[in-house]
Design a protein around this motif. Sequence first.
Motif, PDB file in Angstrom:
ATOM      1  N   ILE A 135       0.893  -1.342   0.042  1.00  0.00           N
ATOM      2  CA  ILE A 135       0.032  -0.051  -0.140  1.00  0.00           C
ATOM      3  C   ILE A 135       0.773   1.346   0.021  1.00  0.00           C
ATOM      4  O   ILE A 135       0.525   2.212  -0.783  1.00  0.00           O
ATOM      5  CB  ILE A 135      -1.045   0.016   1.168  1.00  0.00           C
ATOM      6  N   ARG A 136       1.792   1.153   0.699  1.00  0.00           N
ATOM      7  CA  ARG A 136       2.814   2.357   0.899  1.00  0.00           C
ATOM      8  C   ARG A 136       3.476   2.636  -0.585  1.00  0.00           C
ATOM      9  O   ARG A 136       3.727   3.808  -0.898  1.00  0.00           O
ATOM     10  CB  ARG A 136       3.908   2.394   1.980  1.00  0.00           C
ATOM     11  N   ARG A 137       4.155   1.421  -1.100  1.00  0.00           N
ATOM     12  CA  ARG A 137       4.812   1.649  -2.508  1.00  0.00           C
ATOM     13  C   ARG A 137       3.805   2.276  -3.497  1.00  0.00           C
ATOM     14  O   ARG A 137       4.310   2.981  -4.160  1.00  0.00           O
ATOM     15  CB  ARG A 137       5.136   0.363  -2.705  1.00  0.00           C
ATOM     16  N   PHE A 138       2.616   1.906  -3.254  1.00  0.00           N
ATOM     17  CA  PHE A 138       1.738   2.210  -4.370  1.00  0.00           C
ATOM     18  C   PHE A 138       1.438   3.673  -4.282  1.00  0.00           C
ATOM     19  O   PHE A 138       1.338   4.307  -5.145  1.00  0.00           O
ATOM     20  CB  PHE A 138       0.231   1.558  -4.164  1.00  0.00           C
ATOM     21  N   CYS A 139       1.051   4.285  -2.942  1.00  0.00           N
ATOM     22  CA  CYS A 139       0.894   5.645  -2.552  1.00  0.00           C
ATOM     23  C   CYS A 139       2.111   6.559  -3.132  1.00  0.00           C
ATOM     24  O   CYS A 139       1.905   7.218  -3.649  1.00  0.00           O
ATOM     25  CB  CYS A 139       0.612   5.811  -1.056  1.00  0.00           C
ATOM     26  N   LEU A 140       3.350   5.935  -2.913  1.00  0.00           N
ATOM     27  CA  LEU A 140       4.579   6.541  -3.168  1.00  0.00           C
ATOM     28  C   LEU A 140       4.692   6.787  -4.823  1.00  0.00           C
ATOM     29  O   LEU A 140       5.151   7.776  -5.383  1.00  0.00           O
ATOM     30  CB  LEU A 140       5.858   6.029  -2.699  1.00  0.00           C
ATOM     31  N   SER A 141       4.144   5.790  -5.470  1.00  0.00           N
ATOM     32  CA  SER A 141       4.110   5.666  -7.073  1.00  0.00           C
ATOM     33  C   SER A 141       3.136   6.588  -7.901  1.00  0.00           C
ATOM     34  O   SER A 141       3.291   6.804  -8.943  1.00  0.00           O
ATOM     35  CB  SER A 141       4.213   4.197  -7.353  1.00  0.00           C
ATOM     36  N   THR A 142       2.307   7.110  -7.121  1.00  0.00           N
ATOM     37  CA  THR A 142       1.372   8.071  -7.614  1.00  0.00           C
ATOM     38  C   THR A 142       1.811   9.360  -7.866  1.00  0.00           C
ATOM     39  O   THR A 142       2.629   9.765  -6.949  1.00  0.00           O
ATOM     40  CB  THR A 142      -0.037   7.964  -7.131  1.00  0.00           C
ATOM     41  N   GLU A 143       1.557   9.898  -8.794  1.00  0.00           N
ATOM     42  CA  GLU A 143       1.967  11.690  -8.919  1.00  0.00           C
ATOM     43  C   GLU A 143       0.864  12.470  -8.141  1.00  0.00           C
ATOM     44  O   GLU A 143       1.320  13.606  -7.576  1.00  0.00           O
ATOM     45  CB  GLU A 143       1.830  12.097 -10.164  1.00  0.00           C
ATOM     46  N   GLY A 144      -0.318  11.941  -7.920  1.00  0.00           N
ATOM     47  CA  GLY A 144      -1.044  12.844  -7.074  1.00  0.00           C
ATOM     48  C   GLY A 144      -1.704  12.449  -5.769  1.00  0.00           C
ATOM     49  O   GLY A 144      -0.980  11.278  -5.111  1.00  0.00           O
ATOM     50  N   ASP A 145      -2.841  12.598  -5.453  1.00  0.00           N
ATOM     51  CA  ASP A 145      -3.322  11.996  -4.152  1.00  0.00           C
ATOM     52  C   ASP A 145      -3.500  10.761  -4.287  1.00  0.00           C
ATOM     53  O   ASP A 145      -3.987  10.182  -5.511  1.00  0.00           O
ATOM     54  CB  ASP A 145      -4.368  12.803  -3.608  1.00  0.00           C
ATOM     55  N   VAL A 146      -4.079   9.714  -3.147  1.00  0.00           N
ATOM     56  CA  VAL A 146      -4.710   8.825  -3.372  1.00  0.00           C
ATOM     57  C   VAL A 146      -5.829   8.511  -2.420  1.00  0.00           C
ATOM     58  O   VAL A 146      -5.815   9.116  -1.351  1.00  0.00           O
ATOM     59  CB  VAL A 146      -3.616   7.287  -2.896  1.00  0.00           C
ATOM     60  N   VAL A 147      -6.892   8.045  -2.995  1.00  0.00           N
ATOM     61  CA  VAL A 147      -8.035   7.797  -2.156  1.00  0.00           C
ATOM     62  C   VAL A 147      -8.269   6.500  -1.580  1.00  0.00           C
ATOM     63  O   VAL A 147      -7.614   5.575  -2.332  1.00  0.00           O
ATOM     64  CB  VAL A 147      -9.325   8.172  -2.599  1.00  0.00           C
ATOM     65  N   VAL A 148      -8.981   6.378  -0.459  1.00  0.00           N
ATOM     66  CA  VAL A 148      -9.100   4.865   0.170  1.00  0.00           C
ATOM     67  C   VAL A 148     -10.644   4.664   0.242  1.00  0.00           C
ATOM     68  O   VAL A 148     -11.341   5.633   0.539  1.00  0.00           O
ATOM     69  CB  VAL A 148      -8.608   4.729   1.306  1.00  0.00           C
ATOM     70  N   PHE A 160     -17.660   6.974   3.565  1.00  0.00           N
ATOM     71  CA  PHE A 160     -17.327   7.622   2.252  1.00  0.00           C
ATOM     72  C   PHE A 160     -15.846   7.689   1.890  1.00  0.00           C
ATOM     73  O   PHE A 160     -15.073   7.286   2.589  1.00  0.00           O
ATOM     74  CB  PHE A 160     -17.816   9.176   2.696  1.00  0.00           C
ATOM     75  N   THR A 161     -15.644   7.735   0.453  1.00  0.00           N
ATOM     76  CA  THR A 161     -14.305   7.989   0.026  1.00  0.00           C
ATOM     77  C   THR A 161     -13.581   8.941   0.533  1.00  0.00           C
ATOM     78  O   THR A 161     -14.118  10.025   1.054  1.00  0.00           O
ATOM     79  CB  THR A 161     -14.250   8.198  -1.402  1.00  0.00           C
ATOM     80  N   ALA A 162     -12.281   8.720   1.151  1.00  0.00           N
ATOM     81  CA  ALA A 162     -11.404   9.696   1.765  1.00  0.00           C
ATOM     82  C   ALA A 162     -10.066   9.843   1.210  1.00  0.00           C
ATOM     83  O   ALA A 162      -9.515   8.707   0.671  1.00  0.00           O
ATOM     84  CB  ALA A 162     -11.138   9.315   3.474  1.00  0.00           C
ATOM     85  N   LYS A 163      -9.280  10.823   1.401  1.00  0.00           N
ATOM     86  CA  LYS A 163      -7.917  10.852   0.942  1.00  0.00           C
ATOM     87  C   LYS A 163      -6.859  10.116   1.802  1.00  0.00           C
ATOM     88  O   LYS A 163      -7.105  10.169   3.167  1.00  0.00           O
ATOM     89  CB  LYS A 163      -7.556  12.084   0.676  1.00  0.00           C
ATOM     90  N   VAL A 164      -6.155   9.344   1.464  1.00  0.00           N
ATOM     91  CA  VAL A 164      -5.010   8.566   2.303  1.00  0.00           C
ATOM     92  C   VAL A 164      -4.013   9.612   2.805  1.00  0.00           C
ATOM     93  O   VAL A 164      -3.535  10.554   1.992  1.00  0.00           O
ATOM     94  CB  VAL A 164      -4.190   7.681   1.418  1.00  0.00           C
ATOM     95  N   GLN A 183      -7.081   4.118  -4.490  1.00  0.00           N
ATOM     96  CA  GLN A 183      -7.008   4.684  -6.005  1.00  0.00           C
ATOM     97  C   GLN A 183      -6.508   5.801  -6.171  1.00  0.00           C
ATOM     98  O   GLN A 183      -6.535   6.766  -5.514  1.00  0.00           O
ATOM     99  CB  GLN A 183      -8.487   4.554  -6.135  1.00  0.00           C
ATOM    100  N   GLU A 184      -5.792   5.832  -7.451  1.00  0.00           N
ATOM    101  CA  GLU A 184      -5.420   7.069  -7.705  1.00  0.00           C
ATOM    102  C   GLU A 184      -6.517   8.212  -7.702  1.00  0.00           C
ATOM    103  O   GLU A 184      -7.627   8.128  -8.412  1.00  0.00           O
ATOM    104  CB  GLU A 184      -4.622   7.147  -9.042  1.00  0.00           C
ATOM    105  N   CYS A 185      -6.446   9.240  -7.229  1.00  0.00           N
ATOM    106  CA  CYS A 185      -7.333  10.251  -6.828  1.00  0.00           C
ATOM    107  C   CYS A 185      -7.499  11.162  -8.425  1.00  0.00           C
ATOM    108  O   CYS A 185      -6.715  11.527  -9.043  1.00  0.00           O
ATOM    109  CB  CYS A 185      -7.256  11.470  -5.928  1.00  0.00           C
ATOM    110  N   VAL A 186      -8.799  11.268  -8.889  1.00  0.00           N
ATOM    111  CA  VAL A 186      -9.134  11.896  -9.993  1.00  0.00           C
ATOM    112  C   VAL A 186      -9.617  13.450  -9.668  1.00  0.00           C
ATOM    113  O   VAL A 186     -10.588  13.520  -8.679  1.00  0.00           O
ATOM    114  CB  VAL A 186     -10.230  11.559 -10.810  1.00  0.00           C
ATOM    115  N   PRO A 187      -8.583  14.676  -9.920  1.00  0.00           N
ATOM    116  CA  PRO A 187      -8.812  15.676  -9.170  1.00  0.00           C
ATOM    117  C   PRO A 187     -10.143  16.514  -9.897  1.00  0.00           C
ATOM    118  O   PRO A 187     -10.406  15.970 -11.055  1.00  0.00           O
ATOM    119  CB  PRO A 187      -7.560  16.614  -9.740  1.00  0.00           C
ATOM    120  N   GLY A 188     -10.572  17.604  -9.430  1.00  0.00           N
ATOM    121  CA  GLY A 188     -11.535  18.068  -9.742  1.00  0.00           C
ATOM    122  C   GLY A 188     -13.010  18.030  -8.953  1.00  0.00           C
ATOM    123  O   GLY A 188     -13.079  17.056  -8.037  1.00  0.00           O
TER     124      GLY A 188
END
Length: 312
Positions: A135-148, A160-164, A183-188
């Motif tokens: 989980i930590r590796r996945f979060c580090l590999s994304t360019e933006g926020d991650v949601v859980v 409800f969906t929340a940011k990690v 999951q990679e957060c879709v901004p907006g």
Amino acid sequence: MQQVLNTRGAVACDVVETDSLCGGGGLSWSDARSRVSVKGGGSIDVGDVDVVWWRRGGNLQKIPPDITNRADVEVINNDCRTALTGMLWNDFHGTWVSDPHATAMAENKLVQLRAAQAAGLPVPRTLVSQDPEEIRRFCLSTEGDVVVKSVRGCSSAPTFTAKVTDAHLREEVSMRLAPAIYQECVPGQDHLRALVLGDEIYAVSIHSEDLDWRGRLPGSFRIAQVDDATRAGLIDVLRRLRLRMGVVDMKLDSSGTPVWLEVNPQGQFLFMQALSGLDLVTPCANYFEREVLSAAHRFHPEDTCRSPELRW
């Protein structure tokens, strides 16, 4: 929906309250008859039904408060549900909307995500895991926020969906307890919710400053149009999942492209009409009339006197 369909008169529509079988005394099955009670009184023979709109089939029974023994409660819930579904499997020969087996599989978010990818829809990078290091590796590999968010969750305490956050990633024991969706957060702030009825799609856009718009309704709802690529992709997803209808949630990325989030095979949709002004009752009633009349023609072509019937 029942009131609209019965008022139109083209088909007969009854409701079987699947959580009220306990104490009703209205379910009987044998080699000669397959009968279940309907809302408002009376009963139907399952063999006479052309279409079943399968909603909330797994609901727990409304059990009298004086029955508190855990085993008794479990027996009542299990036996009511199993008798009803067994009756339907044996004696209903019409059209499901949608088939319970397909519905159960389609409710699984892992299955949904794979179907959306196969259909060519944009899907956020996703990890389902209970391994803290992964989980930590996945979060580090994304360019933006991650949601859980939960894989299944529970109806008694919706999450409800929340940011990690860093605090989340330090909770070793918590992460190990059960898998969650990262999951990679879709901004907006613009979301899309679409009712798919066969090959027809009716959508609303939702503008919300919250990550999960469900947390603070009514929000800002407007009637929306779906582009051709998204339309084709959504129809393909439901085909792959063997669903005849579904309610889809998506989010618009920075370029305005809808990105897949999830489908609920029997999600709520009439609130979309109340909050946006989009008429959903009419197309839904039209859809079920077509399904019932089509099923009646296929399964009872020789019987010109009977009234086609829809049950749920």
